[in-house]
Each structure stands twice: as structure tokens, then as C-alpha cells.
Design a protein around this motif. Structure first.
Motif, PDB file in Angstrom:
ATOM      1  N   UNK A 275      13.974  16.770  14.848  1.00  0.00           N
ATOM      2  CA  UNK A 275      15.415  16.619  14.709  1.00  0.00           C
ATOM      3  C   UNK A 275      15.748  15.311  14.019  1.00  0.00           C
ATOM      4  N   UNK A 276      15.000  14.272  14.348  1.00  0.00           N
ATOM      5  CA  UNK A 276      15.301  12.960  13.775  1.00  0.00           C
ATOM      6  C   UNK A 276      14.773  12.838  12.354  1.00  0.00           C
ATOM      7  N   UNK A 277      13.612  13.438  12.082  1.00  0.00           N
ATOM      8  CA  UNK A 277      12.957  13.215  10.801  1.00  0.00           C
ATOM      9  C   UNK A 277      12.962  14.440   9.888  1.00  0.00           C
ATOM     10  N   UNK A 278      13.546  15.554  10.333  1.00  0.00           N
ATOM     11  CA  UNK A 278      13.557  16.740   9.494  1.00  0.00           C
ATOM     12  C   UNK A 278      14.747  16.753   8.549  1.00  0.00           C
ATOM     13  N   UNK A 341       0.861  12.102  -1.453  1.00  0.00           N
ATOM     14  CA  UNK A 341       1.487  10.813  -1.153  1.00  0.00           C
ATOM     15  C   UNK A 341       1.088  10.283   0.224  1.00  0.00           C
ATOM     16  N   UNK A 342       0.457  11.111   1.050  1.00  0.00           N
ATOM     17  CA  UNK A 342       0.009  10.640   2.363  1.00  0.00           C
ATOM     18  C   UNK A 342      -1.351   9.968   2.266  1.00  0.00           C
ATOM     19  N   UNK A 343      -2.320  10.652   1.669  1.00  0.00           N
ATOM     20  CA  UNK A 343      -3.689  10.136   1.599  1.00  0.00           C
ATOM     21  C   UNK A 343      -4.021   9.509   0.248  1.00  0.00           C
ATOM     22  N   UNK A 515      -0.446  21.928  14.772  1.00  0.00           N
ATOM     23  CA  UNK A 515       0.365  22.826  13.952  1.00  0.00           C
ATOM     24  C   UNK A 515      -0.003  22.675  12.475  1.00  0.00           C
ATOM     25  N   UNK A 516      -0.172  21.428  12.038  1.00  0.00           N
ATOM     26  CA  UNK A 516      -0.520  21.157  10.635  1.00  0.00           C
ATOM     27  C   UNK A 516      -1.854  21.800  10.286  1.00  0.00           C
ATOM     28  N   UNK A 517      -2.796  21.700  11.195  1.00  0.00           N
ATOM     29  CA  UNK A 517      -4.114  22.278  10.928  1.00  0.00           C
ATOM     30  C   UNK A 517      -4.047  23.802  10.882  1.00  0.00           C
ATOM     31  N   UNK A 547       7.365   6.540   8.824  1.00  0.00           N
ATOM     32  CA  UNK A 547       8.598   7.302   9.041  1.00  0.00           C
ATOM     33  C   UNK A 547       8.913   8.161   7.817  1.00  0.00           C
ATOM     34  N   UNK A 548       8.758   7.575   6.638  1.00  0.00           N
ATOM     35  CA  UNK A 548       9.024   8.310   5.405  1.00  0.00           C
ATOM     36  C   UNK A 548       8.101   9.525   5.284  1.00  0.00           C
ATOM     37  N   UNK A 549       6.825   9.320   5.562  1.00  0.00           N
ATOM     38  CA  UNK A 549       5.871  10.424   5.453  1.00  0.00           C
ATOM     39  C   UNK A 549       6.190  11.537   6.436  1.00  0.00           C
ATOM     40  N   UNK A 550       6.515  11.161   7.684  1.00  0.00           N
ATOM     41  CA  UNK A 550       6.850  12.165   8.677  1.00  0.00           C
ATOM     42  C   UNK A 550       8.081  12.958   8.246  1.00  0.00           C
ATOM     43  N   UNK A 551       9.048  12.254   7.690  1.00  0.00           N
ATOM     44  CA  UNK A 551      10.259  12.910   7.215  1.00  0.00           C
ATOM     45  C   UNK A 551       9.931  13.909   6.100  1.00  0.00           C
ATOM     46  N   UNK A 552       9.109  13.497   5.154  1.00  0.00           N
ATOM     47  CA  UNK A 552       8.736  14.372   4.045  1.00  0.00           C
ATOM     48  C   UNK A 552       7.953  15.587   4.547  1.00  0.00           C
ATOM     49  N   UNK A 553       7.036  15.360   5.475  1.00  0.00           N
ATOM     50  CA  UNK A 553       6.210  16.461   5.958  1.00  0.00           C
ATOM     51  C   UNK A 553       7.046  17.455   6.755  1.00  0.00           C
TER      52      UNK A 553
END
Length: 920
Positions: A275-278, A341-343, A515-517, A547-553
Motif C-alpha cells: 500500500x505504501x510503495x505500490x 536496476x536492482x542488481x 512471491x518473487x521467486x 525504497x525506490x526499488x521496492x516501489x518499482x518492483x
């Protein structure tokens, strides 16, 4: 510097400065390219690759007894990492600048800022200290120089240091700059000892001088606490063994009186990371809509049509076009290359994108009907080798609901052919003859066989089909990435993958990793260590890049809408919540204070490790009794004393009927206290207990037994899985109350009756009464009958047919106004909108289950104003439980609950911290 092209296909080598001797030969599939530049501000996360702490180290670093000792053999997953939990509980030691040598044999891209994995290679024939460096795809870049490896290897082998790596410069002809980040335990004593060793080896670590004064003060406080605890325990009275009886009459109350006596609370304040990062609310409101499929009998609501359009797009993702500034599933286009952009892994070959995502709508918004509409709108397979069949995996209790919902919402002439693949229906089933197959997590796990190689297609069963899509209902069920259920789900073959859950993050971001896996998100985040390095660790340290990465993912893979969003417009009636604080009767107060004194004494003894002191189980036992006396003193049982004395003599008890019952009671204590599996450190989803009284998740201990036939906690022999004891009831509920005087009431029983009989209630009000103890429901029944209230009951002892009958009677019979419900059974999968009032009789650590239970009533289809009552004994452990729950809600909202580690020892220490708060 431009790299020289070489035609040697060497990958695995031990290379030092000036050396070019390859150890093994293999083929790297990608062309080599020189590194590119990156500004410092472009770095996302920390660094990558780790070596986990050993179980022995984990045990030494924390306060543990025999119930929480480490396991030598963890359940094996397909990951290279052995202990994901220890990663989160590490502390930064030092940066170690070095380089990668032997890069002339690497033919892939090497990007400045790229996260890499560092692995020991003790079997290397040229150097037993060899340490390899690999990219996130597992392709070897080169080796750490011999001089550095000779010093670092022993710490990695001892598993007392975790190592993460990041490229700090462009790749040259023979080497590439690298920074290693070293992490170790947070335990200050162990850490300082480790630093002294590393200082002797000339590692750049800083040693803090010991604070002798602080240590002396801690010792003084500990000794005083132990004296107080022993005195309190010695002075307790035996009067608690005498059953009390309330002589106070239940005074008639009005609803207004009860509301005036209560305080308000709002369970909707719970937030999730998604909810916060989506996607933000304004963007959600403007999402495009799809038409309701013509085969659907039910017209979708506007937000459900938006959900369908989103899912259709996610099943057919496409990579960003050249020149596009945006990202797709964290992949960005840079010229001829795609960069994650993550790894920061880069490749010229188009990466594979995940088809599917997480539908995480608030409970009650219609995730089921959205998936049904997706099935009807898009059954054509994406790949020629795939089928057009959708596989739905759900908890056993809601499998029939899926079949019923499909039949209810699809036009009769278009209803797909459905198979409920469970029990006797599995035998000889030809899955290819169906459009939708519905099964359970247990049935899936039973067909999964773990192997080190790629999945092998079977001739029959769930692994014989390349599914059009796989849907995980209550997808957070697979949050433990090493459980057999999670591994079984990962290895299914499917075009598209979906998880449905109102709570994708229950405890921490570790839940999201699973979930990602499952979704098969590419770029390296399906690796445990990499996920920690680029997301969990940066977020726990407040790094804005994390925070940015979590939001993007989350924006890429997850859709979350809440009931309170304006554009949803469910037109749900108001929700009112009240905490009704109740005073103990005098005899109840006496019993409660006795248990409290006993708990404080036990906790102090346990923390100071006095000889012959109590075990962690003893502490849980007395805490349980403190909570139960808040409901009714008749619930209190001394479950563990006799069994503990037997175990002290024999270590393992014979599985006689009497001992099996005692073990089941001890196992129930673990379940009720929401303890974790000692192997995987996650929730006891299928709890069992051994004859040596250690509790595990069934899938975990069965895998250990297959390899060593010993208990991983105490090394006692376990012949086979038949020697494991399961709970007394299917749902892990208590076995019911012993005979209790039906006239013996309690303060909480009186308060509940006041609510149910209050004057001024809206006509036709129906109430669901939740308790986690079926024994308390037993006690409630005669009191409800005495007041002429017609009721039904649902608990784990009922089969699915009788459960459906009880719900039908409660929903359709006007005179049936109360449903007595077990929290374990009714927290998921049921629609109870016939009720408009909920009473929560008891509470414990985690708030998510209670929130799910309330959502059985306050959901789509509810037409009445809904009232929630939480019954809390004033000044008791229940008051402080609410404080702990609020802290957990806050942690969930910020998605930074990695501070709540579940590493052996650290998890116990965190729970002890909660226990101290409860007893203050």
C-alpha cells in the motif's frame, strides 16, 4: 579500457596476479563487453553475495535452552544460501577493497555498481582457498586474488562472516575492481573476538574498547531481578487450584451503556508495504478498464474491470523499447543492452519477463471473480507446448467455494469443465480433459519430489501438465521459501503465475521474496542473498534507494486496492470498533496475580540460566494460563510438568496413548503461542511433535528424517515419520474443555452475554463470536443456551459438509443469531456477511489473523453497519498484547519489520522482549 577478445571458453579458474592457469573449462553464452560508468547516486541497495552464519554460531550468540538449540541439517532448498534468516541479523564489519582476477575468460558484460556473488571453492585443484566471483545468473567472472583469499577463506569456511560484493570500477584486460562488504553477528562479545582475530590478519576492522562499567551494571540488575523473581515464585498461594464461581448477577445492559464503557480501536489502520510503495491511489483510479467477458453472467464492478485489464496486460508483458526512459519488471533499456536496476546486471540478450503477478486487493473486494473473468477472457496458451488449463491451488476449506463461484458467475452454456483434484478424485484423473483444476497445497506438496536438476515432466498428476496459468489462493501460504509447499509451487510448469492474497507481507519482506521467486522475476532477485542485499538490508537501514526499488518492483508485479479508497465505492456501511475493558472478579484477580508472579519468576530464572531452571516451554505454559484465566479459570491446565519430568529421566518418551495425549497438549501449547518451526524458523503450518518433545513443521522434519533419522535439536533417534505425533484435531485446536460446572461464569463470559442480550440492538442483528480456544466455546455454550439464544458452531472438528450446513443455518435461519467460531478455521475463505457484529474474545501476538477473521463479516455484500467488540481484561496481559499488536501493525505499514528476525536465538530474544513487555 576496451577488453581484448579471447576465444578461450574458460569459466572456472583460480587466478592470481600474473597467473593464467585455468582450473575448469566451460562455456559462457554471452559476448564480453567493457564496463560502463555509473554515477554514485545511481546505486540501488548495498552489496551482494553472502556466506551464512553457522548454526553453532547462531546458538552461541543468543539466549537459548534445549528447546531452541540449532539444527545441523536445515531443510534444503534449491538456493545456494543455507540460512536466509541469519543474513537479516548481521552487522556491518568493514569494507575490503580488492579486485577480481582472471576476467579475461569472462565473456559477459561487467557493469560498474553490479552486484556479484562470492562463493568458496575448497575443491579447486590449484588453490584450496579459492573464492569465485559470479554474476547474478551464476556465470563466473573470475576469482579473488590469492593473497586476499588465503586470509578470507577460513572465515567463510567457519561461517562466521557473510560477504557481499559490488563492482567498483570498469573491467580491464586481466582484472576488475571489487569491494567486499563483510558482515557478522550483532552479539558484541562474539563480534569483538572476531575482530581481534581479523585484526591479526590485517583486516581493516575497528575494535571497540569494552565498557566495563556497563557490564557491571547489567550484572547487578540481572542478579536483583533473579532474587525478586525467586521471592515472588516462593510466595505464591495454592488457592488458584480451587475452582471459583462468580456470585455476581449479570445486570441488564443497554447497547449505549456498553459503548460508553468501551474505547474505540480501528483494525483498518493496518497497512502493508504494497500500500505504501505500490501504485498510488490517483493512478489506480485512472487505470484502463476491460469489458466484462461475454461468457460471464455477473457484471464486473468498475474497479474489477480495471483489475481484469491489468491482469491481461501482465500476462503479456513486453520489454522497454529503445529510448524508453521507464523500466519493465526492473529492466531498463540502455542502447543495445538491458540492465536490471536492482542488481545492475546487464545483457544484450532480451531477458525473460515474468507473466502474471500478485493480486493483493483488500479482503472482500472480489479477487475470486476477477480471476474467474481472467480465465474466461484469456484461455489461449502463450506457448505451443502449453495447455489451456488453469490450475487453482487453495486451502482445503475453500476448494468447493471456487467451484461454486465459477458456476455462479459464468453463464450456464459457458461454464468450464472443473475438476476438484483432491482425495479420491485424484485417482486415475485425466487432467487434460478439464478446463479448470482445483487442488490444495497439501495435495500439491504430496506430488512434489525434490531433485537437484531441472523439473522432469511426469506421465500423470500435477507435474504432467504445462498449465496455462497457476493461481495460488491465499498465496502467503508459501511465504516460507524452504517449505515443501513453496518448493512444489516454484517447480510447476506454467505460462502465467498468479498469487491472490490480502496480506502479501505478514511478518517481513522475506514473505515477499517467496512471491518473487514463484513469479520467476528475472535479474537475480530470485536468489536469497541477492534479494537481501538489494532490498531487505537497504530498507532496514533506511536507504532511499531501497525504497525506490521496492516501489518499482511492487508497481510492476502487484495490484492492491483497499475498501476505503474513494474510487472503489463499495458503498459499505460504516464500521465501528470498540474495546470493552472488563474488571476481574476478586477471585479471578487473585488467580491472575499468582500466575503473573510465577511468570516473572520463571522469566528471570530463564534469562539468568540458573541450574535446573525453567525451560522456554514452562514460560509459554504460564503465559498461556495468564491469558486463559482472563477468559475463564477452568481453561487453565498444567500441561507440561508431568511430561517434562519424564523427559528429564528418559529424554524420549514411549508413545503410549497417555504419552501421545501429553505430547499433543505440549504441541498445542506451541501452536497457541504461535511458535515457529525449529528448522525453517517459520510458522508451524503442519505442526507435529517428536517423542523427544520438539515441535516442527511436518514437511521440514520429514526431510531431515529422510537424511539422518535423528532429531536435529537433541540428536535423539527418529525411526521414521510414523513416530511423529500430530495435533489432536485437524486445525491444531485445543481438545475442548474438561467437565465444567455450567453455572460457573466469569467476568468475560458475563460481558459477552451483556453484548448478546443488550437492549437497543438493531432488529435481526447476528453476531460471530471468535475465540482461538474451542474449550472456551465449550464453556460459552450453556450460558448462551440459558439466555434462550439460538446458535451454531464451527471449529476444526467439523468436516466440510457439516461446516457448510452450519453456515447455511446461520445465514438463512432468522432465529439463529450467534455463530461460535474457532479463529483458526474462520479466519480465511468464508463469507459471513449475514452477521453485522463481531466479538473477539481473546488476542495474541500477530494481528493479521484477527483482521482476516473480521473481514469475513465486513466485506463486499455487507449491507448493515458493522460493529467489532474486543473483550479485554483491564490491567492484564491482554492490555499489553494490544500494544504489541499495534507495534506489529506499524512495522507492517513501513515494511521494515526485518528488525523482527526469526533467526535462531534472535527470534527467541525478540519473543523474550515481548514477554518482558507483557509482564511489566
Amino acid at each position: 579500457m576496451t577488453a581484448k577478445k579471447r576465444h578461450v571458453d574458460a569459466i572456472d579458474l583460480t587466478q592470481d596476479e600474473g597467473s593464467s592457469r585455468p582450473a575448469k573449462v566451460g562455456r559462457s553464452p554471452q559476448p564480453r563487453f567493457s564496463g560502463n560508468s555509473m554515477n554514485a547516486g545511481q546505486r540501488f541497495g548495498q552489496d551482494t553475495a553472502f556466506v551464512p552464519l553457522s548454526q553453532a554460531d547462531s546458538i552461541r550468540f543468543s539466549q537459548l535452552d534445549d528447546d531452541d538449540a540449532g539444527a545441523d541439517d536445515l531443510v534444503q532448498s534449491t538456493q545456494n544460501a543455507d540460512d536466509f534468516n541469519s543474513i537479516s541479523d548481521s552487522e556491518f564489519l568493514t569494507d575490503l577493497p580488492t579486485k577480481i582476477v582472471g576476467v579475461q575468460y569472462y565473456r559477459g558484460f561487467a557493469t560498474l555498481g553490479e552486484h556479484v556473488t562470492v562463493k568458496r571453492e575448497p575443491q579447486n585443484p590449484y588453490d584450496s582457498n579459492a573464492i569465485r566471483v559470479l554474476n547474478v545468473m551464476g556465470q563466473q567472472i573470475g576469482h579473488i586474488p590469492r593473497t586476499v583469499a588465503s586470509k578470507l577463506a577460513k572465515y567463510m569456511d567457519e561461517k562466521c562472516v557473510m560477504v557481499e560484493g559490488i563492482l567498483t570500477g570498469v573491467i580491464g584486460t586481466y582484472d576488475c575492481p571489487l569491494k567486499l562488504r563483510l558482515y557478522a553477528t550483532r552479539n558484541p562479545v562474539e563480534q569483538e573476538a572476531l575482530k581481534r582475530r581479523m585484526k591479526q590478519d590485517r583486516f581493516p576492522v575497528q575494535i571497540r574498547p569494552p565498557n566495563r562499567a556497563a557490564e557491571a551494571e547489567r550484572d547487578r540488575i540481572r542478579k536483583e531481578a533473579m532474587k525478586r523473581g525467586n521471592a515472588e515464585e516462593a510466595g505464591r498461594q495454592d488457592s488458584y487450584t480451587q475452582a471459583g464461581r462468580s456470585q455476581e448477577a449479570i445486570n441488564p445492559a443497554t447497547l449505549e451503556d456498553l459503548i460508553n464503557q468501551s474505547s474505540t480501536f480501528n483494525p483498518r489502520q493496518m497497512g502493508q508495504a504494497v500500500e505504501k510503495f505500490g501504485i498510488n491511489e490517483s493512478d489506480l483510479a485512472s487505470m484502463p478498464m476491460a469489458d466484462t467477458p461475454s461468457s460471464m453472467k455477473t457484471q464486473l464492478l468498475s474497479y474489477q474491470r480495471q483489475g481484469l485489464a491489468w491482469m491481461l496486460a501482465k500476462e503479456a508483458p513486453s520489454l522497454p523499447e529503445q529510448g524508453s526512459p521507464g523500466t519493465v519488471q526492473l529492466w531498463k533499456r540502455e542502447g543495445i543492452r538491458y540492465k536490471n536496476i536492482a542488481t545492475h546486471f546487464a545483457t544484450s540478450q532480451p531477458p525473460t519477463l515474468a507473466s502474471g503477478g500478485i493480486l493483493a486487493d483488500d479482503m472482500g473486494l472480489g479477487k475470486t471473480i476477477q480471476i474467474i473473468s481472467l480465465i474466461m477472457a484469456n484461455s489461449k496458451p502463450r506457448n505451443p507446448q502449453s495447455s489451456s488449463i488453469t490450475l487453482i491451488i487453495s486451502p482445503v476449506g475453500v476448494m468447493s467455494n471456487w467451484k461454486g463461484q465459477i458456476e455462479a458467475h459464468v453463464k450456464p452454456e459457458h461454464i468450464p469443465k472443473i475438476l476438484v483434484y483432491h482425495g479420491t478424485n485424484k485417482k486415475g484423473a485425466n487432467l487434460s480433459g478439464y478446463d479448470v483444476v482445483i487442488t490444495s497445497y497439501g495435495a500439491l506438496a504430496s506430488e512434489y519430489t525434490q531433485s537437484d536438476g531441472p523439473p522432469v515432466k511426469r506421465s500423470s498428476g500435477l507435474y504432467s501438465v504445462n498449465w496455462r496459468r497457476v493461481v495460488l489462493d491465499e498465496g502467503h501460504t508459501i511465504r516460507n521459501p524452504r517449505s515443501k509447499g513453496a518448493l512444489a509451487a516454484y517447480n510447476l510448469q506454467a505460462d502465467s503465475r498468479w498469487t491472490l492474497t490480502g496480506t502479501p507481507i505478514i511478518n517481513s519482506l522475506r514473505d515477499l521474496y517467496s512471491q518473487v521467486r514463484f513469479l520467476k522475476l528475472s535479474g537475480g532477485l530470485d536468489d536469497l542473498a541477492m534479494f537481501n542485499a538489494v532490498l531487505i538490508r537497504p530498507l532496514s537501514q533506511g536507504d532511499p534507494d531501497g525504497v525506490y526499488l521496492l516501489q518499482e518492483m511492487m508497481a510492476a508485479i502487484c495490484l492492491r486496492r483497499r475498501k476505503d479508497m474513494e474510487f472503489i465505492n463499495l458503498r459499505l456501511p460504516p464500521l465501528k470498533s470498540h474495546v470493552l475493558r472488563i474488571k476481574f472478579h476478586s477471585h479471578e484477580q487473585e488467580k491472575y496475580e499468582m500466575f503473573q508472579a510465577e511468570a516473572k519468576g520463571m522469566l528471570n530464572q530463564y534469562q539468568t540460566k540458573g541450574s535446573g531452571g525453567p525451560t522456554y516451554s514452562h514460560i509459554l505454559e504460564v503465559l498461556l494460563r495468564m491469558r486463559q484465566v482472563c477468559n475463564h479459570w477452568a481453561l487453565c491446565k498444567d500441561r507440561v510438568t508431568k511430561l517434562t519430568s519424564m523427559l528429564e529421566q528418559h529424554k524420549v518418551v514411549e508413545l503410549t496413548p497417555e504419552n501421545v495425549k501429553a505430547l499433543q497438549e505440549l504441541l498445542q501449547l506451541r501452536i497457541e503461542s504461535q511458535e515457529t518451526c525449529a528448522i525453517c524458523l517459520d510458522n508451524l503450518e503442519q505442526p507435529v511433535i517428536t517423542a523427544c518433545a520438539h515441535a516442527f513443521d511436518k514437511a521440514c522434519i520429514e526431510q531431515v528424517i529422510e537424511r539422518q533419522h535423528k532429531c536435529p535439536m537433541c540428536r535423539a533417534d527418529i525411526k521414521d515419520a510414523n513416530n511423529l505425533v500430530s495435533p489432536a484435531t485437524e486445525m491444531g485446536e485445543d481438545m475442548g474443555a474438561d467437565s465444567v460446572d455450567p453455572n460457573a461464569t466469569s467476568s468475560k463470559v458475563d460481558a459477552l452475554i451483556k453484548i448478546l442480550t443488550a437492549k437497543g440492538q438493531t432488529e435481526g442483528t447476528k453476531t460471530v463470536v471468535f475465540s482461538q480456544w474451542t474449550s472456551f466455546l465449550d464453556i460459552l455454550e450453556p450460558h448462551i443456551k440459558r439466555h434462550g439464544i439460538q446458535f451454531v458452531r464451527i471449529d476444526g472438528k467439523l468436516n466440510s459438509k457439516k461446516r457448510d450446513q452450519a453456515i447455511t443455518e446461520f445465514s438463512n435461519e432468522p432465529n439463529c443469531t450467534v455463530l461460535l467460531a474457532s479463529l483458526n478455521v474462520c479466519s480465511v475463505g468464508l463469507n459471513l456477511v449475514a452477521a453485522s457484529q463481531v466479538v473477539l474474545c481473546d488476542s495474541w501476538w500477530a494481528p493479521a489473523i484477527e483482521d482476516q477473521a473480521m473481514d469475513r463479516v465486513y466485506r463486499l455484500g455487507q449491507t448493515r453497519e458493522t460493529t467489532i467488540w474486543r473483550l479485554v481484561m483491564e490491567g492484564s496481559i491482554e492490555d499489553r498484547v494490544i500494544e504489541i499488536q499495534e507495534n506489529k501493525r506499524l512495522l507492517s505499514m513501513t515494511a521494515l519489520s526485518e528488525t523482527e528476525n526469526k533467526k535462531k536465538g534472535q527470534h527467541t530474544a525478540a519473543r523474550l522482549g515481548d514477554i518482558e513487555k507483557l509482564l511489566r
